[in-house]
Design an enzyme around this catalytic site. Structure first.
Site, PDB file in Angstrom:
ATOM      1  N   HIS A  72       0.946  -1.112  -0.032  1.00  0.00           N
ATOM      2  CA  HIS A  72       0.084  -0.027  -0.021  1.00  0.00           C
ATOM      3  C   HIS A  72       0.805   1.114  -0.028  1.00  0.00           C
ATOM      4  CE1 HIS A  72      -4.097  -1.519   0.646  1.00  0.00           C
ATOM      5  NE2 HIS A  72      -3.333  -2.579   0.754  1.00  0.00           N
ATOM      6  N   TYR A 201      -9.549   5.324   7.328  1.00  0.00           N
ATOM      7  CA  TYR A 201      -9.844   5.361   8.888  1.00  0.00           C
ATOM      8  C   TYR A 201     -11.075   6.623   8.969  1.00  0.00           C
ATOM      9  CZ  TYR A 201      -5.335   3.045   9.870  1.00  0.00           C
ATOM     10  OH  TYR A 201      -4.203   2.290   9.778  1.00  0.00           O
ATOM     11  N   PRO A 292      -4.116  -0.027  18.493  1.00  0.00           N
ATOM     12  CA  PRO A 292      -4.194  -0.444  16.921  1.00  0.00           C
ATOM     13  C   PRO A 292      -4.337   0.616  16.058  1.00  0.00           C
ATOM     14  CG  PRO A 292      -6.324  -1.441  17.749  1.00  0.00           C
ATOM     15  CD  PRO A 292      -5.615  -0.673  18.846  1.00  0.00           C
ATOM     16  N   LYS A 296       0.841  -0.323  15.093  1.00  0.00           N
ATOM     17  CA  LYS A 296       2.381  -0.200  15.163  1.00  0.00           C
ATOM     18  C   LYS A 296       2.633  -1.703  16.067  1.00  0.00           C
ATOM     19  CE  LYS A 296       3.962   3.351  13.643  1.00  0.00           C
ATOM     20  NZ  LYS A 296       3.953   2.757  11.835  1.00  0.00           N
ATOM     21  N   TYR A 384       3.665   6.680  10.090  1.00  0.00           N
ATOM     22  CA  TYR A 384       2.548   5.713   9.814  1.00  0.00           C
ATOM     23  C   TYR A 384       3.599   4.632   9.092  1.00  0.00           C
ATOM     24  CZ  TYR A 384      -1.318   3.317   7.923  1.00  0.00           C
ATOM     25  OH  TYR A 384      -2.567   2.164   7.906  1.00  0.00           O
TER      26      TYR A 384
HETATM   27  C1  PHB Z   1      -5.856  -4.798  10.165  1.00  0.00           C
HETATM   28  O1  PHB Z   1      -5.730  -4.699   8.887  1.00  0.00           O
HETATM   29  O2  PHB Z   1      -6.007  -5.478  10.926  1.00  0.00           O
HETATM   30  C2  PHB Z   1      -5.285  -3.252  10.603  1.00  0.00           C
HETATM   31  C3  PHB Z   1      -5.039  -2.298   9.982  1.00  0.00           C
HETATM   32  C4  PHB Z   1      -4.504  -1.070  10.170  1.00  0.00           C
HETATM   33  C5  PHB Z   1      -4.651  -0.634  11.707  1.00  0.00           C
HETATM   34  C6  PHB Z   1      -5.188  -1.734  12.338  1.00  0.00           C
HETATM   35  C7  PHB Z   1      -5.511  -3.021  12.037  1.00  0.00           C
HETATM   36  O3  PHB Z   1      -4.522   0.576  12.053  1.00  0.00           O
END
Ligand code: PHB
Ligand code: APR
Length: 390
Positions: A72, A201, A292, A296, A384
């Protein structure tokens, strides 16, 4: 039993450490409480920073990751239905992230350990660590109902938040920091094609939602729910309806599918400021937990063991103890940075205050700033994808 490094825990931290040590000609034995099937099936997050992928490349354990993982280069941050794209690869001169489930990482690491002759004892519970202040500490453990011991030069407690390692640090020798957030994440895995080419997000007045994925046929999605909410309160239709509402933007559709895994996890920030005592070293979730939202947890665990393995190599090859002495100090630089970023992302994207309140407007102002300021977008981007410098 005897070895150079006794490792407690076959999660990402313990397994990666064993492989790094073997590359340096240092022997290790891993003791893991659970069965191989259990640790390989444990569903967790799945976003790998560039640093983590680079390390797995160095260890030669990334063949399947590159085949099945999804690279990504940016993400969508959405607020009240308005999406903003953060092109993090462009903003960080080519650094990307890879979506690859943590249990797939664990499967690859276990396979590599076994093929390379690193002993992993599953269904083996470490019960105590003795002699940390001597040159031959011992891990007491039980296997098939029998008490046994493993004598080592050093002990690496990679045994997660509930492990025994942290409990063996002298009580008053460190500070503990903790935030329990007033919300949890309801996470699902579903047989549904990704509804978007990047992660989304999203802040919504009903709460946060995250759209992620695992493969061209499996999606991973999350909803902010109240602490104490029960998974039984959420029918599959209710989950999809709420995801659709919270992720909505003009002209976009959410792909639904059969949900085959769901659960609720509390959100917490936690750490201690001492990751070693005598010949005991802590790494990964044993020493710190991050919410989460910044993706990280696994990456921080892997960053710790990279530093720890260097310290052990320097000790065994050059009889130099300095890197090991500085282990906590070196790790804490990254841990605090990542704690701050994870907390920032959590407060930026979750609903905490009544919609329309002063706090809400401050949160929205922070969000809008990303759109006006390349500096702010870059700050988010470099954190990130993972800072290279620390
Ligand atoms: C996930 O794909 O499980 C995932 C991705 C990004 C995050 C948290 C979990 O910030
Ligand atoms: N004896 C042996 N093994 C133990 C013991 C014990 N007393 N206590 C815990 N363990 C094992 C657990 O069963 C687990 O498999 O230690 C392992 C710790 O692994 P993780 O919890 O995966 O922790 P870590 O390797 O630090 O990885 C961090 O995992 O929790 C996620 O979000 C977190 O992604 C991050 C990553």
């Amino acid at each position: 039993m005897k070895t150079q490094i006794g490792i407690i825990g076959a999660g990402p931290a313990g397994l990666t450490l064993a492989l790094l040590l073997q590359k340096q000609g240092i022997n290790a034995v891993i003791l893991e409480n659970r069965s191989r099937e259990y640790v390989e099936a444990r569903v967790r997050a799945g976003l790998l920073e560039q640093n983590t992928v680079d390390l797995f490349d160095e260890l030669n354990v990334s063949e399947r990751l590159h085949k099945e993982g999804l690279a990504h280069h940016g993400m969508y941050l959405s607020f009240d239905g308005v999406r903003h794209y953060v092109p993090y690869t462009k903003l960080t001169k080519g650094r990307a992230t890879t979506i690859y489930g943590q249990q797939e990482v664990v499967k690859d690491l276990i396979k590599a350990c076994i093929e390379r002759g690193i002993p992993i004892h599953f269904e083996t519970t470490a019960t105590a660590i003795d002699g940390m202040e001597t040159s031959s500490p011992t891990i007491q453990f039980t296997q098939n109902g029998e008490n046994q011991s493993l004598t080592c030069d050093f002990v690496a407690a990679c045994d997660g938040y509930h492990g025994i390692g942290r409990k063996h640090l002298p009580k008053d020798s460190y500070n503990e920091y903790r935030i329990e957030y007033p919300f949890s994440w309801l996470g699902i895995l579903a047989y549904a094609p990704p509804s978007c080419d990047e992660l989304i997000y999203s802040y919504h007045e009903n709460g946060f939602a995250l759209l992620s994925l695992r493969s061209p046929t499996v999606s991973r999605l999350y909803l902010q729910v109240d602490n104490g909410d029960k998974i039984e309160n959420w029918s599959d239709t209710a989950i999809w309806d709420e995801l659709e509402k919270r992720l909505h933007t003009e002209g976009w559709n959410l792909q639904r599918g059969e949900i085959f895994e769901k659960g609720i996890t509390p959100m917490r920030s936690f750490m201690i400021d001492k990751m070693q005592h005598g010949r005991l070293f802590l790494a990964g979730d044993a020493a710190h937990i991050v919410p989460p939202t910044g993706a990280k947890g696994l990456n921080l665990a892997v960053a710790d063991v990279k530093i720890l393995a260097k310290g052990f190599a320097s000790y065994f090859k050059k009889k130099n103890i300095q890197l090991l002495d500085n282990y906590t100090k070196t790790c804490l630089k990254r841990v605090w940075r990542v704690q701050d970023f994870s907390n920032f992302m959590t407060y930026l994207m979750h609903k905490q205050a009544p919609h329309g309140s002063f706090e809400y407007h401050l949160q929205k102002a922070k969000f809008d700033y990303i759109q006006y300021s390349k500096a702010q977008a870059m700050t988010i981007a470099e954190n990130y994808v993972g800072l290279k410098a620390i």
